[in-house]
Motif scaffolding. Structure first.
Motif, mmCIF file in Angstrom:
data_model
loop_
_atom_site.group_PDB
_atom_site.id
_atom_site.type_symbol
_atom_site.label_atom_id
_atom_site.label_comp_id
_atom_site.label_asym_id
_atom_site.label_seq_id
_atom_site.Cartn_x
_atom_site.Cartn_y
_atom_site.Cartn_z
ATOM 1 N N ASN A 1 0.830 -1.215 0.000
ATOM 2 C CA ASN A 1 0.000 0.000 0.000
ATOM 3 C C ASN A 1 0.858 1.256 0.000
ATOM 4 N N GLN A 2 1.922 1.251 0.802
ATOM 5 C CA GLN A 2 2.787 2.424 0.886
ATOM 6 C C GLN A 2 3.522 2.667 -0.429
ATOM 7 N N GLU A 3 4.017 1.599 -1.034
ATOM 8 C CA GLU A 3 4.721 1.729 -2.309
ATOM 9 C C GLU A 3 3.789 2.247 -3.395
ATOM 10 N N ASP A 4 2.552 1.755 -3.398
ATOM 11 C CA ASP A 4 1.585 2.198 -4.393
ATOM 12 C C ASP A 4 1.231 3.667 -4.187
ATOM 13 N N MET A 5 1.072 4.072 -2.927
ATOM 14 C CA MET A 5 0.737 5.465 -2.634
ATOM 15 C C MET A 5 1.897 6.402 -2.961
ATOM 16 N N GLU A 6 3.113 5.931 -2.783
ATOM 17 C CA GLU A 6 4.282 6.782 -3.003
ATOM 18 C C GLU A 6 4.746 6.702 -4.456
ATOM 19 N N LEU A 7 5.534 5.708 -4.769
ATOM 20 C CA LEU A 7 6.151 5.623 -6.091
ATOM 21 C C LEU A 7 5.141 5.282 -7.186
ATOM 22 N N GLY A 8 4.211 4.371 -6.888
ATOM 23 C CA GLY A 8 3.248 3.965 -7.915
ATOM 24 C C GLY A 8 2.406 5.120 -8.410
ATOM 25 N N SER A 9 1.855 5.903 -7.496
ATOM 26 C CA SER A 9 1.004 7.025 -7.892
ATOM 27 C C SER A 9 1.812 8.117 -8.577
ATOM 28 N N THR A 10 3.069 8.321 -8.149
ATOM 29 C CA THR A 10 3.905 9.351 -8.763
ATOM 30 C C THR A 10 4.287 8.985 -10.189
ATOM 31 N N VAL A 11 4.690 7.733 -10.394
ATOM 32 C CA VAL A 11 5.027 7.286 -11.751
ATOM 33 C C VAL A 11 3.796 7.344 -12.648
ATOM 34 N N GLY A 12 2.631 6.938 -12.106
ATOM 35 C CA GLY A 12 1.397 7.007 -12.884
ATOM 36 C C GLY A 12 1.035 8.431 -13.253
ATOM 37 N N LEU A 13 1.239 9.366 -12.307
ATOM 38 C CA LEU A 13 0.951 10.779 -12.579
ATOM 39 C C LEU A 13 1.807 11.303 -13.713
ATOM 40 N N TRP A 14 3.111 11.043 -13.672
ATOM 41 C CA TRP A 14 3.983 11.600 -14.702
ATOM 42 C C TRP A 14 3.848 10.867 -16.025
ATOM 43 N N SER A 15 3.358 9.649 -15.984
ATOM 44 C CA SER A 15 3.029 8.962 -17.232
ATOM 45 C C SER A 15 1.871 9.671 -17.929
ATOM 46 N N ARG A 16 0.850 10.063 -17.158
ATOM 47 C CA ARG A 16 -0.269 10.820 -17.738
ATOM 48 C C ARG A 16 0.157 12.233 -18.107
ATOM 49 N N TYR A 17 1.053 12.798 -17.314
ATOM 50 C CA TYR A 17 1.528 14.167 -17.569
ATOM 51 C C TYR A 17 2.280 14.250 -18.899
#
Length: 383
Positions: free
Chosen positions: A264-280
């Motif tokens: 959960n922590q990894e998904d909230m931290e790195l997972g969500s950030t990588v997903g954000l910049w992929s969409r960005y």
């Protein structure tokens, strides 16, 4: 007469002047854990702050954010902006929730993943923060209305018409058109290579998170099996087995909790950030495509002016001038946007990877400590 690969004799490389003072957002937002679900309707509660003090509390549904994204994306007078991307909507209906659970837990699993609205709150809050902190988008009236008015905007389903889809198709064909400026050509080449790479990274990281989720579920099943495998304490060896079983059970339970928390922590931290910049990256690509279309229009106006007959010279000159202004203004804005975008991307990714590495080290030490304690306790049993 201008060359085919040229735009104008005057360079659009003149950067827009930097603002004298940094932009200060008018509002700040903070999502609460109070999420109400009623069938297919999910209402998020957000607190709006002004001047450091809470101003009011709002309830918004995901459709409200989609409509806000549509208004912000289409309602800007200036072009060349990189619009922060809205996060993907989570599966909330039973059918899609079951599909998502099988994707995460495996096709043969009958376990349904619980709603993870805390992730939606985190991503939507980040989306609003990116809009509010933008020196242009942060002044958008639709955004201010969205945060000021108690009543949400009309939940109109935004759909593209046939002509809009045809226009997008024609514009997409211009994406390979060579750019007139080296700065933008290099950025386009970089986006072309980096976008699939970060998308693949996001997908691979999601697979790691899913694997940890499955491991946690399997450890939970092991703990359950160990709890029912105790023997009567009427014999010495039964008591010894029960002691070992209790120690091992406690250790597996700790590892299960640690693995679940880690995922959960990894998904909230790195997972969500990588997903954000992929969409960005897709948002930047859309901006670059829009600028390329303006460049092509400008070059077309230049050619039309060269070929115009005397009675059409004035109209052609006017069209050329308008296309030139639109392209130059878009280029100046885009240049500043790209520089800010890259600084923010590198900084956030660096900070996120640093936190991820520190968390991995802490988690590994916690697991090792739990295993060492269990091992020493089992060794101490007199068999």
């Amino acid at each position: 007469m201008l060359e085919e690969g040229s735009v104008s004799g005057a360079s659009s490389g003149a950067s827009s002047p930097e603002p004298e003072e940094p932009f200060i957002p008018k509002f700040k937002v903070q999502f609460s854990d109070n999420v109400n679900k009623d069938g297919d309707s999910v209402k998020f509660t957000l607190q709006v702050l002004q001047d450091g003090l809470m101003s009011h509390v709002l309830e918004r549904e995901f459709e409200d954010f989609e409509y806000l994204d549509h208004c912000v994306s289409t309602g800007q007078a200036s072009r060349g902006l990189i619009i922060p991307p809205i996060p993907q909507r989570s599966a909330i209906d039973p059918y899609n929730a079951e599909i998502q659970s099988k994707r995460l837990m495996g096709k043969g699993s009958k376990t349904l993943i619980a709603d993870e609205f805390h992730k939606d709150c985190q991503q939507l809050q980040k989306y609003l923060e990116l809009l509010l902190s933008h020196p242009v988008l942060g002044k958008n009236e639709k955004l201010h209305d969205f945060l000021n008015e108690k009543t949400p905007p009309p939940r109109t389903k935004v759909k593209k018409g046939l002509m809009s889809k045809l226009s997008d198709t024609l514009d997409a064909r211009k994406s390979s058109y060579p750019d007139s400026e080296e700065f933008f050509q290099k950025e386009r080449d970089w986006v072309t290579k980096y976008q699939p790479a970060i998308a693949h990274t996001s997908e691979a990281f999601n697979k790691i998170t899913c694997a940890q989720l499955r491991i946690s579920h399997q450890l939970e099943q092991m703990v359950t099996a160990l709890k029912v495998s105790t023997c009567p304490n009427d014999q010495v060896y039964n008591r010894q087995y029960n002691n070992i079983n209790a120690i091992f059970l406690d250790c597996m339970d700790k590892l299960k909790n640690e693995t679940e928390a880690k995922g959960n922590q990894e998904d909230m931290e790195l997972g969500s950030t990588v997903g954000l910049w992929s969409r960005y990256l897709q948002a930047e690509n859309n901006m670059l495509l829009d600028r390329t279309c303006l460049m092509v229009d400008y070059q077309s106006c230049n050619r039309a002016l060269d070929k115009a007959k005397p009675n059409r010279k004035e109209a052609a000159e006017k069209a050329k001038k308008e296309a030139e202004v639109a392209f130059e203004e878009c280029s100046d804005t885009a240049r500043q946007e790209i520089k800010h975008f890259q600084r923010q991307r590198v900084q956030e990714m660096r900070e996120c990877v640093e936190r991820y590495a520190a968390f991995q080290l802490t988690s590994a030490r916690t697991s090792l400590n739990a295993l060492s304690i269990a091992f020493n306790q089992i060794k101490a049993i007199n068999l």
